[in-house]
Design a protein around this motif. Structure first.
Motif, PDB file in Angstrom:
ATOM      1  N   PHE A  19      38.258 -16.559  37.880  1.00 32.48           N
ATOM      2  CA  PHE A  19      38.780 -15.194  37.930  1.00 32.48           C
ATOM      3  C   PHE A  19      39.445 -14.823  36.604  1.00 32.48           C
ATOM      4  O   PHE A  19      39.312 -13.697  36.129  1.00 32.48           O
ATOM      5  CB  PHE A  19      39.767 -15.060  39.089  1.00 32.48           C
TER       6      PHE A  19
ATOM      7  N   LEU B 133      37.038 -13.655  34.114  1.00 36.15           N
ATOM      8  CA  LEU B 133      36.273 -12.465  34.514  1.00 36.15           C
ATOM      9  C   LEU B 133      36.393 -11.267  33.556  1.00 36.15           C
ATOM     10  O   LEU B 133      35.383 -10.637  33.224  1.00 36.15           O
ATOM     11  CB  LEU B 133      36.684 -12.063  35.932  1.00 36.15           C
TER      12      LEU B 133
ATOM     13  N   HIS C 254      36.852  -1.440  33.727  1.00 38.62           N
ATOM     14  CA  HIS C 254      36.787  -2.478  34.762  1.00 38.62           C
ATOM     15  C   HIS C 254      38.000  -3.397  34.710  1.00 38.62           C
ATOM     16  O   HIS C 254      38.479  -3.877  35.727  1.00 38.62           O
ATOM     17  CB  HIS C 254      35.484  -3.262  34.618  1.00 38.62           C
TER      18      HIS C 254
ATOM     19  N   LEU D  93      40.696  -4.168  37.752  1.00 38.98           N
ATOM     20  CA  LEU D  93      41.191  -5.510  38.111  1.00 38.98           C
ATOM     21  C   LEU D  93      42.725  -5.550  38.095  1.00 38.98           C
ATOM     22  O   LEU D  93      43.353  -6.138  38.978  1.00 38.98           O
ATOM     23  CB  LEU D  93      40.651  -6.558  37.137  1.00 38.98           C
TER      24      LEU D  93
ATOM     25  N   PHE E  79      41.590  -5.976  46.848  1.00 40.06           N
ATOM     26  CA  PHE E  79      40.427  -5.831  45.961  1.00 40.06           C
ATOM     27  C   PHE E  79      39.396  -4.883  46.565  1.00 40.06           C
ATOM     28  O   PHE E  79      38.875  -4.002  45.890  1.00 40.06           O
ATOM     29  CB  PHE E  79      39.781  -7.199  45.689  1.00 40.06           C
TER      30      PHE E  79
ATOM     31  N   ILE F  23      38.645  -1.191  44.798  1.00 39.17           N
ATOM     32  CA  ILE F  23      37.319  -0.939  44.204  1.00 39.17           C
ATOM     33  C   ILE F  23      36.640   0.231  44.924  1.00 39.17           C
ATOM     34  O   ILE F  23      36.087   1.123  44.298  1.00 39.17           O
ATOM     35  CB  ILE F  23      36.458  -2.223  44.246  1.00 39.17           C
TER      36      ILE F  23
ATOM     37  N   TYR G  65      35.380   4.645  43.908  1.00 38.96           N
ATOM     38  CA  TYR G  65      34.147   5.366  44.195  1.00 38.96           C
ATOM     39  C   TYR G  65      34.395   6.668  44.950  1.00 38.96           C
ATOM     40  O   TYR G  65      33.662   7.626  44.786  1.00 38.96           O
ATOM     41  CB  TYR G  65      33.197   4.492  45.017  1.00 38.96           C
TER      42      TYR G  65
ATOM     43  N   ILE H 141      36.622 -13.733  44.901  1.00 40.16           N
ATOM     44  CA  ILE H 141      35.897 -13.662  43.618  1.00 40.16           C
ATOM     45  C   ILE H 141      34.557 -12.943  43.804  1.00 40.16           C
ATOM     46  O   ILE H 141      34.211 -12.049  43.032  1.00 40.16           O
ATOM     47  CB  ILE H 141      35.637 -15.095  43.069  1.00 40.16           C
TER      48      ILE H 141
ATOM     49  N   LEU I 200      33.682 -10.840  46.100  1.00 41.22           N
ATOM     50  CA  LEU I 200      33.939  -9.424  46.392  1.00 41.22           C
ATOM     51  C   LEU I 200      34.252  -8.655  45.109  1.00 41.22           C
ATOM     52  O   LEU I 200      33.725  -7.569  44.866  1.00 41.22           O
ATOM     53  CB  LEU I 200      35.112  -9.320  47.367  1.00 41.22           C
ATOM     54  N   ALA I 201      35.109  -9.262  44.265  1.00 41.28           N
ATOM     55  CA  ALA I 201      35.500  -8.596  43.013  1.00 41.28           C
ATOM     56  C   ALA I 201      34.285  -8.436  42.104  1.00 41.28           C
ATOM     57  O   ALA I 201      34.068  -7.381  41.512  1.00 41.28           O
ATOM     58  CB  ALA I 201      36.582  -9.408  42.315  1.00 41.28           C
ATOM     59  N   LEU I 202      33.466  -9.490  42.001  1.00 45.11           N
ATOM     60  CA  LEU I 202      32.304  -9.425  41.118  1.00 45.11           C
ATOM     61  C   LEU I 202      31.283  -8.395  41.590  1.00 45.11           C
ATOM     62  O   LEU I 202      30.766  -7.614  40.796  1.00 45.11           O
ATOM     63  CB  LEU I 202      31.636 -10.815  41.039  1.00 45.11           C
TER      64      LEU I 202
ATOM     65  N   GLY J 170      31.865  -5.795  43.433  1.00 45.08           N
ATOM     66  CA  GLY J 170      32.478  -4.480  43.224  1.00 45.08           C
ATOM     67  C   GLY J 170      32.338  -4.031  41.779  1.00 45.08           C
ATOM     68  O   GLY J 170      31.980  -2.904  41.489  1.00 45.08           O
ATOM     69  N   LEU J 171      32.581  -4.959  40.872  1.00 46.79           N
ATOM     70  CA  LEU J 171      32.506  -4.605  39.458  1.00 46.79           C
ATOM     71  C   LEU J 171      31.078  -4.334  39.018  1.00 46.79           C
ATOM     72  O   LEU J 171      30.816  -3.422  38.255  1.00 46.79           O
ATOM     73  CB  LEU J 171      33.118  -5.735  38.608  1.00 46.79           C
TER      74      LEU J 171
ATOM     75  N   LEU K 158      28.771  -3.106  40.850  1.00 41.04           N
ATOM     76  CA  LEU K 158      28.459  -1.779  41.381  1.00 41.04           C
ATOM     77  C   LEU K 158      29.100  -0.700  40.518  1.00 41.04           C
ATOM     78  O   LEU K 158      28.521   0.350  40.271  1.00 41.04           O
ATOM     79  CB  LEU K 158      28.955  -1.650  42.828  1.00 41.04           C
TER      80      LEU K 158
END
Lengths: 310, 395
Positions: free
Chosen positions: A18, A21, A29, A33, A260, A264, A268, B10, B12-14, B16-17, B19
């Protein structure tokens, strides 16, 4: 023992993955985060209170506001270093949390919810009207935590904040006091009969939870470089509540997933303005009714069904 | 926490990003951003902005677009809240990759946005946020193609108060950067003109002004300079009529648009008659041929005459932006700033040209002319300046 070590490796790998990331991500982005990590701090600390001791407080965003405004005012009016300001904001939220806890935690149940709701509104009115100090709805511009503004640096600051929050919550719920939290949540009379000081347990959870919210709010204010009454607003409170309930109230991973997922998602559906908070609230109500353990509970149920019967 | 929980986070975050990356890719048109309130108390301003943007992009694209590409405007709602404004501004730059940003009608929001513009080094042309510090901070990337508090007070309001022969004034200011700033400048101007005055600060979102109006009535002013934006002004005007402050005293809406919003007459009833307001637009005062063209195109597109002058303000700003991009020859921020500094463009409100003198609010500022207009039997009469007047003040 082997399983514990195995879990630690998984944990370290997940955190390292993470942490890597944001490299290669654009600043938008990275921003998403960072805001998600703020909500991790908020949901995890609210979950400590609501999920583990059963005390539903509507003043959690207000404590984030106390942390943010205490730190921001000290930085702008007194010239205090923002890092010290974050410490002072955390302390201020803890003190207010303790005082409010002592005042109203004997009541419990719906009375606690009503009192914290009232506290939140009072704070909001004070912030709006004392604009000469707080700048009210105009917003208080505050200095950043680092001299050269960098999203990457803020990501690691917020990651550290989220890890501290999760570590505190984890430590508390796995210590003896955590058993007391659960005992008070399940049946406070039985807990009292077994020698648990119910009010003391509640006040402790309330104070720690408030302090963690204060830290989150202070960090958030110095990240945005602007503190407004939106931080201690009921909108914010209901968003935190929705994230926790949808993720999984009373579970350790639930608030993280909720924070999260909804942050996210909200990026949208931002075009619908404040309606996204309403939509989240409705989903939270449905989840609370039909899947009270949230997404984490649904996932566990799904995995249990797939496991062959012994 | 167990491993499944963390891995889930992780993943879920990936997901989401991944998208989230989608919308930012494959941008063929040249994108510019607009910030303004589409929701909240001043949502009508967002509507006016949308109308102006529609007409301006059609105008620009009909003439070949910018740099040979179509011009596209991305509108970000600020809801009139500084935190939403700052994050919305940042989103336009980092997610939508706009070349420059225009708009805004709340000074507190603009003051938060200019910090982001300065940090991200992105040109920002403020349209209808009047607080002096917006340009007085002398940020390289910040321009204003619209009124400033000092310009409106010193060039229009103070002169109109003196020319109309008012003997006693009352200043009512909302607690916002615009309200407090313009009240301070008005106070200085009234002091200089030796006109007795008093003032009070009111809550921006207040719906109950009876106590304040009683206090104002006791002072007995013949003009009330009301610096209250949004539907709050409607409450103020209606309640002033109820307590009998008007028509003895004349109210001047120091912002303008709230007196022109479609629900003005519904909210204030007959108490709205004889109210005055500032505006940069009147159907009989067209400063340039483009203003006439704007009016014709507006009627054609929306089937009604334009009322809120902010539709024309954003229209001008889009034209200024398109002109700067074409002259810059690229979308680089430094080239755009240089091009904006050399702007010399005829707009609907006159020739746009930004000030270059540093040290005050005149830097990167173009102040269009403003009018004082009075509602007389639901018709607009221009009172000031004298050369544009279409009638006399009625009391």
């Amino acid at each position: 023992m082997v399983k514990a070590i195995d879990n630690r490796w998984w944990l370290a790998a997940a955190v390292a993955g993470f942490a890597a990331l944001p490299w290669g991500l654009g600043i938008y982005h990275q921003h998403v985060l960072i805001v998600s990590l703020f909500y991790v701090m908020m949901t995890a600390s609210w979950n400590l209170l609501a999920g583990y001791t059963g005390q539903v407080s509507f003043g959690h965003a207000a404590f984030a506001g106390i942390g943010a405004y205490a730190s921001g005012i000290l930085a702008t009016k007194v010239g205090l270093n923002p890092w010290l300001g974050v410490g002072a904001g955390t302390l201020a939220a803890a003190v207010f949390g303790f005082l409010l806890g002592v005042l109203c935690l004997k009541m419990g149940g719906i009375y606690l919810s009503l009192t914290t709701l009232g506290f939140s509104e009072i704070l909001h009115i004070i912030i709006n009207n004392e604009y000469e100090i707080t700048r009210g709805t105009m917003g208080l511009q505050v200095p950043g935590l680092i001299a050269e503004y960098s999203k990457l640096a803020y990501f690691y600051i917020f990651l550290a904040g989220a890890i501290i929050t999760l570590a505190v919550v984890h430590r508390l719920i796995h210590a003896n006091i955590g058993l007391n939290f659960r005992a008070v949540q399940n049946d406070e009379r039985a807990a009292a009969a077994l020698g648990v000081d119910v009010v003391r347990v509640r006040v402790l959870a309330f104070t720690v939870s408030s302090a963690l919210a204060g830290m989150a709010g202070a960090l958030y204010g110095h990240y945005l470089l602007l503190i407004t009454p939106q931080i201690p607003s009921l909108d914010q409170q209901f968003l935190v509540l929705s994230m926790t309930v949808i993720g999984g109230l009373g579970s350790f991973a639930g608030p993280v997933i909720g924070a999260f997922g909804l942050e996210i998602l909200s990026e949208y559906i931002r075009a619908y303005g404040e309606y996204h908070v309403l939509a989240f609230g409705l989903v939270a109500l449905i989840v609370a009714r039909f899947a009270p353990r949230g997404l984490v509970g649904v996932w566990k149920q799904f995995m249990d069904r797939r496991r062959p019967a012994a | 926490m167990n491993k499944k929980g963390f891995v889930g986070v992780i993943v879920l975050a990936l997901v989401g990003l991944m998208l989230a990356v989608g919308p930012a890719l494959g941008a063929d048109p040249v994108k510019i951003g607009v910030v303004g309130p589409r929701t909240g108390d001043a949502a009508a301003t967002g509507k006016a902005f949308e109308e102006g943007i529609q007409l301006a992009t059609a105008w620009v694209n009909a003439k070949g677009g910018v740099l040979g590409r179509p011009l596209e405007v991305v509108f970000e709602d600020t809801a009139g809240a500084p935190d939403k404004a700052a994050s919305g501004f940042e989103r336009l730059v980092t997610r939508d990759k706009v070349a420059m940003v225009l708009g805004e009608s709340h000074s507190s929001s603009a003051l938060a946005e200019i910090e982001v513009a300065n940090r991200l080094k992105i040109p920002f042309v403020v349209v209808e946020a009047w607080a002096d510090p917006i340009t007085a901070k002398n940020y390289r990337y910040v321009f204003r193609a619209g009124p400033s508090n000092s310009g409106v007070v010193n060039e229009t309001i103070a002169k109109w108060v003196q020319a109309s022969g008012f003997k006693k004034a009352y200043i009512v200011a909302e607690n916002s950067d615009w309200g407090l700033g313009i009240a301070q400048l008005t106070e200085a101007a009234l002091k200089k003109a030796a006109i007795p005055y008093e003032q009070l600060v009111t809550e921006r979102k207040s719906q109950d002004h009876y106590t304040e109006l009683t206090k104002i009535k006791q002072f007995g002013p013949d003009v009330v300079l009301a610096y209250v934006y949004g539907t709050g002004l409607h409450y103020f005007v209606a309640q002033a009529g109820e307590v009998g402050l008007t028509p003895k005293a004349v109210i001047l809406d120091g912002a303008g648009p709230p007196s022109l919003w479609p629900d003005y007459w519904t909210n204030v009833g007959d108490y709205g008659n004889l109210e005055c307001f500032v505006s940069s637009m009147h159907e009989k005062v067209e400063l340039t041929p483009l203003a006439k063209e704007f009016r014709e195109n507006y009627v054609k597109a929306f089937g009604k005459a334009p009322t809120d002058y902010k539709s024309r303000s954003i229209y001008d700003a889009v034209l200024i932006a398109a002109d700067a991009i074409n002259r810059a020859g690229s979308l680089g921020a430094e080239n755009l700033v240089t091009a904006l500094e050399k702007t010399d463009l005829l707009t609907t409100r006159g020739k746009a040209k930004f000030g270059m003198e540093k040290g005050g609010p005149e830097y990167h500022q173009w102040m269009p002319p403003m009018l004082v207009i009075q509602w007389q039997d639901k018709a607009q009469t221009v009172l000031y300046p004298p050369e544009a007047a279409t009638g006399q003040l009625k009391r």
